[in-house]
Design a protein around this motif. Structure first.
Motif, PDB file in Angstrom:
ATOM      1  N   SER A  98       0.695   0.731 -10.115  1.00 54.01           N
ATOM      2  CA  SER A  98      -0.475   0.992  -9.283  1.00 54.01           C
ATOM      3  C   SER A  98      -0.947   2.441  -9.407  1.00 54.01           C
ATOM      4  O   SER A  98      -2.039   2.786  -8.973  1.00 54.01           O
ATOM      5  CB  SER A  98      -0.167   0.669  -7.819  1.00 54.01           C
ATOM      6  N   VAL A 117       4.704  -1.134  -7.895  1.00 53.52           N
ATOM      7  CA  VAL A 117       4.319   0.161  -7.337  1.00 53.52           C
ATOM      8  C   VAL A 117       4.013   1.156  -8.446  1.00 53.52           C
ATOM      9  O   VAL A 117       3.000   1.867  -8.408  1.00 53.52           O
ATOM     10  CB  VAL A 117       5.432   0.692  -6.409  1.00 53.52           C
ATOM     11  N   VAL A 169       0.561   2.705  -0.670  1.00 50.63           N
ATOM     12  CA  VAL A 169       0.486   2.994  -2.097  1.00 50.63           C
ATOM     13  C   VAL A 169      -0.647   2.214  -2.745  1.00 50.63           C
ATOM     14  O   VAL A 169      -1.474   2.750  -3.458  1.00 50.63           O
ATOM     15  CB  VAL A 169       1.822   2.675  -2.794  1.00 50.63           C
ATOM     16  N   ASP A 221       9.673   0.566  -2.231  1.00 50.35           N
ATOM     17  CA  ASP A 221       9.123   1.320  -3.360  1.00 50.35           C
ATOM     18  C   ASP A 221      10.185   1.693  -4.386  1.00 50.35           C
ATOM     19  O   ASP A 221      10.079   1.360  -5.560  1.00 50.35           O
ATOM     20  CB  ASP A 221       8.457   2.606  -2.861  1.00 50.35           C
ATOM     21  N   SER A 243       4.501   0.711   1.003  1.00 50.99           N
ATOM     22  CA  SER A 243       3.975   0.030  -0.171  1.00 50.99           C
ATOM     23  C   SER A 243       2.503  -0.313   0.024  1.00 50.99           C
ATOM     24  O   SER A 243       1.699  -0.208  -0.901  1.00 50.99           O
ATOM     25  CB  SER A 243       4.769  -1.242  -0.448  1.00 50.99           C
ATOM     26  N   SER A 264       9.896  -0.082  -7.985  1.00 55.98           N
ATOM     27  CA  SER A 264       9.236  -1.376  -8.135  1.00 55.98           C
ATOM     28  C   SER A 264       8.179  -1.268  -9.225  1.00 55.98           C
ATOM     29  O   SER A 264       7.344  -0.364  -9.207  1.00 55.98           O
ATOM     30  CB  SER A 264       8.569  -1.771  -6.808  1.00 55.98           C
ATOM     31  N   GLY A 272       7.945  -5.821  -4.220  1.00 58.03           N
ATOM     32  CA  GLY A 272       7.022  -4.758  -3.867  1.00 58.03           C
ATOM     33  C   GLY A 272       7.062  -4.314  -2.427  1.00 58.03           C
ATOM     34  O   GLY A 272       6.182  -3.563  -1.989  1.00 58.03           O
ATOM     35  N   LEU A 331       5.429   7.651  -1.160  1.00 55.93           N
ATOM     36  CA  LEU A 331       6.461   6.829  -1.775  1.00 55.93           C
ATOM     37  C   LEU A 331       7.715   6.907  -0.916  1.00 55.93           C
ATOM     38  O   LEU A 331       8.068   7.977  -0.408  1.00 55.93           O
ATOM     39  CB  LEU A 331       6.799   7.341  -3.180  1.00 55.93           C
TER      40      LEU A 331
END
Length: 335
Positions: free
Chosen positions: A252, A249, A14, A90, A11, A246, A87, A31
């Motif tokens: 983002s 995630v 990411v 993922d 995470s 999530s 978070g 991921l």
């Protein structure tokens, strides 16, 4: 907590990398996607994760890498769910019954005998009802990308076959610790025994439990001929497998990559459903060749089971709240 270390690192990657992931020269984004069953090409959880991985990596030309973690490597389903909420995990291929312990509305899908067949269930999940249900989940900080499929959960037992409700009386059946499942088994006179999936095979082998429910594909890919004698096609519960990510995630990523992630999930759903349809007969024949007895649906007194389970609907409608249960009953034509 150790089982979440990999997910925490992923995470962090990411969030640190996705912002600069607009060009082919950008560092790779990774991921993680977890599930609790074994990594087997016919297991619906594994196939969902592996097809998702394949499509994402292909459409991003390897810019996004997906690592799949079978056999509870990222934790139990409740642990993965809670990790996605904050978070630190993922993604996960979840069992809907576990999701319903956090998002009550999802419990409507777990009502006993609510769907007449897989075709009906898929149509409803892909339609307005399924979309509204997925949107409702977002309030928990998790996004449902698609409804993969375990299929109908059949009863695997060792002592005797199950053809009518009285056959279940007093039996210890492993079940997930959800209101819907516990209420359904109570109505059928079962001594329901909540237990983590990772403990089931040992419990069956040692006689701690008399049976469990699981989709045919899961029974086929997880060594059940060694611990059970019967597969009883009672069609008690239909088991959707929400492909979850999530929300932190997902958000983002760029809009373009979010679309790729969503499309990959839908391709995974289609692949798993087709595999379930294509392989069921072969799986049953193979299990029979290994010494199991398969009780077909036409030998089960389905009406007697449905009558016995009726009180669960009213009970769960009150527990779930809103109109989720009555709306689903209208969708399936039972109200």
């Amino acid at each position: 907590m150790k089982r979440f270390i990999a997910a925490v690192v992923v995470s962090a990657m990411v969030f640190s990398l996705v912002g600069c992931g607009e060009t082919s020269s950008a560092p790779k984004t990774v991921l993680s996607i977890g599930y609790t069953t074994a990594s087997n090409p016919n297991d619906p959880y594994a196939l969902t994760a592996q097809k998702f991985k394949e499509v994402v990596e292909e459409k991003t030309q390897g810019r996004i890498t997906v690592n799949d973690y079978p056999s509870s490597q990222l934790g139990s389903e409740p642990e993965m769910w809670e990790g996605m909420q904050i978070g630190t995990c993922d993604m996960a291929v979840m069992t809907n019954a576990y999701v319903s312990t956090y998002v009550l509305a999802n419990g409507a899908l777990d009502l006993p005998f609510i769907f007449s067949d897989s075709k009906q269930a898929r149509k409803i999940l892909d339609g307005d009802y399924g979309q509204k249900l997925a949107k409702n989940v977002e309030s928990a900080g998790v996004t449902v990308l698609g409804w993969s499929e375990g299929g109908f959960r059949q009863l695997a037992t060792g002592k005797r076959s199950i053809k009518e409700p009285s056959d279940l009386a007093g039996m210890k059946i492993r079940c997930m610790e959800t209101k819907t499942y516990l209420a359904a088994y109570a109505a059928l006179g079962v001594n329901a025994t909540p237990m983590a999936w990772s403990e089931v095979l040992t419990a069956l082998q040692q006689g701690t439990i008399d049976g469990c429910d699981a989709p045919l594909s899961v029974l086929y890919t997880n060594g059940f001929p060694d611990v059970s004698k019967y597969i009883n096609n009672v069609n008690l519960f239909y088991s959707p497998l929400p492909i979850c990510i999530s929300s932190r995630v997902l958000e983002s990523f760029s809009e373009e990559d979010q679309q790729i992630i969503r499309e990959a999930a839908q391709e995974a759903v289609a692949t798993v459903r087709k595999n379930n349809d294509d392989s069921a007969e072969t799986m049953e024949k193979d299990l029979i060749s290994k010494g199991m007895t398969v009780v077909p649906t036409n030998e089960v007194d389905s009406k007697a089971f449905q009558e016995a389970a009726k009180p669960v609907y009213q009970k769960m409608e009150s527990y779930i709240g809103g109109t989720w249960v009555s709306d689903l009953e209208k969708e399936v034509g039972s109200k």
